[in-house]
Design a protein around this motif. Structure first.
Motif, PDB file in Angstrom:
ATOM      1  N   ALA A   1       0.810  -1.217   0.000  1.00 42.47           N
ATOM      2  CA  ALA A   1       0.000   0.000   0.000  1.00 42.47           C
ATOM      3  C   ALA A   1       0.848   1.273   0.000  1.00 42.47           C
ATOM      4  CB  ALA A   1      -0.937   0.004   1.212  1.00 42.47           C
ATOM      5  N   GLY A   2       2.177   1.131  -0.007  1.00 45.83           N
ATOM      6  CA  GLY A   2       3.049   2.287  -0.137  1.00 45.83           C
ATOM      7  C   GLY A   2       3.664   2.821   1.144  1.00 45.83           C
ATOM      8  N   TYR A   3       3.514   2.098   2.236  1.00 47.02           N
ATOM      9  CA  TYR A   3       4.091   2.534   3.507  1.00 47.02           C
ATOM     10  C   TYR A   3       5.490   1.944   3.693  1.00 47.02           C
ATOM     11  CZ  TYR A   3      -0.686   3.875   4.632  1.00 47.02           C
ATOM     12  OH  TYR A   3      -1.928   4.450   4.607  1.00 47.02           O
ATOM     13  N   GLU A   4       6.310   2.651   4.455  1.00 48.05           N
ATOM     14  CA  GLU A   4       7.589   2.104   4.887  1.00 48.05           C
ATOM     15  C   GLU A   4       7.311   1.387   6.203  1.00 48.05           C
ATOM     16  OE1 GLU A   4      11.931   3.578   6.531  1.00 48.05           O
ATOM     17  OE2 GLU A   4      10.736   4.964   5.345  1.00 48.05           O
ATOM     18  N   VAL A   5       7.793   0.151   6.337  1.00 41.22           N
ATOM     19  CA  VAL A   5       7.464  -0.646   7.514  1.00 41.22           C
ATOM     20  C   VAL A   5       8.737  -1.147   8.188  1.00 41.22           C
ATOM     21  CG1 VAL A   5       6.269  -2.718   8.353  1.00 41.22           C
ATOM     22  CG2 VAL A   5       5.301  -1.401   6.451  1.00 41.22           C
ATOM     23  N   VAL A   6       8.777  -0.976   9.507  1.00 46.59           N
ATOM     24  CA  VAL A   6       9.821  -1.588  10.333  1.00 46.59           C
ATOM     25  C   VAL A   6       9.112  -2.507  11.314  1.00 46.59           C
ATOM     26  CG1 VAL A   6      11.544   0.236  10.074  1.00 46.59           C
ATOM     27  CG2 VAL A   6       9.876   0.375  11.923  1.00 46.59           C
ATOM     28  N   THR A   7       9.800  -3.569  11.716  1.00 49.63           N
ATOM     29  CA  THR A   7       9.179  -4.532  12.620  1.00 49.63           C
ATOM     30  C   THR A   7      10.051  -4.745  13.850  1.00 49.63           C
ATOM     31  OG1 THR A   7      10.227  -6.429  11.518  1.00 49.63           O
ATOM     32  CG2 THR A   7       8.039  -5.753  10.723  1.00 49.63           C
ATOM     33  N   ALA A   8       9.390  -5.162  14.921  1.00 53.19           N
ATOM     34  CA  ALA A   8      10.079  -5.498  16.160  1.00 53.19           C
ATOM     35  C   ALA A   8       9.342  -6.662  16.804  1.00 53.19           C
ATOM     36  CB  ALA A   8      10.104  -4.292  17.098  1.00 53.19           C
ATOM     37  N   THR A   9      10.089  -7.509  17.509  1.00 50.73           N
ATOM     38  CA  THR A   9       9.478  -8.672  18.153  1.00 50.73           C
ATOM     39  C   THR A   9       9.367  -8.513  19.664  1.00 50.73           C
ATOM     40  OG1 THR A   9      11.619  -9.785  18.239  1.00 50.73           O
ATOM     41  CG2 THR A   9      10.199 -10.290  16.353  1.00 50.73           C
ATOM     42  N   ASN A  10       9.867  -7.394  20.192  1.00 51.92           N
ATOM     43  CA  ASN A  10       9.710  -7.121  21.628  1.00 51.92           C
ATOM     44  C   ASN A  10       9.785  -5.615  21.871  1.00 51.92           C
ATOM     45  OD1 ASN A  10      12.554  -6.280  22.301  1.00 51.92           O
ATOM     46  ND2 ASN A  10      12.987  -8.359  21.621  1.00 51.92           N
ATOM     47  N   GLY A  11       9.388  -5.221  23.068  1.00 54.75           N
ATOM     48  CA  GLY A  11       9.298  -3.803  23.404  1.00 54.75           C
ATOM     49  C   GLY A  11      10.618  -3.071  23.406  1.00 54.75           C
ATOM     50  N   ILE A  12      11.686  -3.755  23.789  1.00 50.74           N
ATOM     51  CA  ILE A  12      13.006  -3.116  23.819  1.00 50.74           C
ATOM     52  C   ILE A  12      13.451  -2.778  22.401  1.00 50.74           C
ATOM     53  CG2 ILE A  12      15.447  -3.480  24.395  1.00 50.74           C
ATOM     54  CD1 ILE A  12      14.359  -5.258  26.747  1.00 50.74           C
ATOM     55  N   GLU A  13      13.280  -3.736  21.510  1.00 47.88           N
ATOM     56  CA  GLU A  13      13.615  -3.516  20.101  1.00 47.88           C
ATOM     57  C   GLU A  13      12.754  -2.382  19.522  1.00 47.88           C
ATOM     58  OE1 GLU A  13      13.686  -6.252  16.055  1.00 47.88           O
ATOM     59  OE2 GLU A  13      13.319  -7.220  17.977  1.00 47.88           O
ATOM     60  N   ALA A  14      11.480  -2.360  19.890  1.00 49.30           N
ATOM     61  CA  ALA A  14      10.571  -1.318  19.400  1.00 49.30           C
ATOM     62  C   ALA A  14      11.003   0.066  19.865  1.00 49.30           C
ATOM     63  CB  ALA A  14       9.150  -1.604  19.869  1.00 49.30           C
ATOM     64  N   ASN A  15      11.482   0.168  21.091  1.00 52.32           N
ATOM     65  CA  ASN A  15      11.918   1.466  21.629  1.00 52.32           C
ATOM     66  C   ASN A  15      13.012   2.102  20.788  1.00 52.32           C
ATOM     67  OD1 ASN A  15      10.090   1.430  23.694  1.00 52.32           O
ATOM     68  ND2 ASN A  15      11.555   0.825  25.268  1.00 52.32           N
ATOM     69  N   ARG A  16      13.864   1.284  20.170  1.00 50.04           N
ATOM     70  CA  ARG A  16      14.929   1.828  19.317  1.00 50.04           C
ATOM     71  C   ARG A  16      14.352   2.634  18.158  1.00 50.04           C
ATOM     72  NH1 ARG A  16      18.182  -3.068  17.779  1.00 50.04           N
ATOM     73  NH2 ARG A  16      17.526  -4.223  19.595  1.00 50.04           N
ATOM     74  N   TYR A  17      13.202   2.215  17.665  1.00 51.89           N
ATOM     75  CA  TYR A  17      12.542   2.955  16.581  1.00 51.89           C
ATOM     76  C   TYR A  17      11.717   4.113  17.128  1.00 51.89           C
ATOM     77  CZ  TYR A  17      13.739  -1.140  13.774  1.00 51.89           C
ATOM     78  OH  TYR A  17      14.413  -2.145  13.150  1.00 51.89           O
TER      79      TYR A  17
END
Length: 125
Positions: A29-45
């Motif tokens: 759909a045209g979005y840039e997507v980043v993924t994370a498998t846990n909250g700590i990894e998500a915090n980096r983004y």
């Protein structure tokens, strides 16, 4: 004519299958997507210069569940303005309650179709 900025979405889920399905649908759909498998990894983004325009977060996560993480993010002045969509296979009424309690902006029930997730994202960005 100015080029429209591509919106970045962070998907936080401990299921590789869910991450792959959601990422494929949103990139298509045209979005840039980043993924994370846990909250700590998500915090980096979330707390970086390249922070996401929207977060899709599974409720059932190891260590810190998604609705508690959403509540923490909504209480933090650096992340409170990022829309959060909770993701779960819980019942619809339970999801409404958890969304309200956490301060999340919306929810999406699993299983979802590509059009379900794209439509939900379009509601918030």
């Amino acid at each position: 004519m100015r080029r429209q900025e591509v919106k970045k979405i962070l998907i936080l889920d401990d299921s590789e299958l869910v991450l792959e399905m959601a990422k494929d649908a949103l990139e298509e759909a045209g979005y840039e997507v980043v993924t994370a498998t846990n909250g700590i990894e998500a915090n980096r983004y979330i707390f970086s210069r390249e922070r996401p325009d929207l977060i899709i977060m599974d409720i059932m996560m190891p260590m810190l569940d998604g609705n508690k993480k959403a509540k923490i993010l909504k209480e933090n002045e650096m992340s409170r303005d990022i829309p959060i969509i909770l993701l779960s296979s819980k019942a619809d009424d339970e999801m409404r309650r958890l969304t309200a309690e956490s301060g999340a902006d919306g929810y999406l029930l699993k299983p979802f179709s590509p059009s379900d997730i794209v439509g939900k994202v379009k509601m918030f960005i």
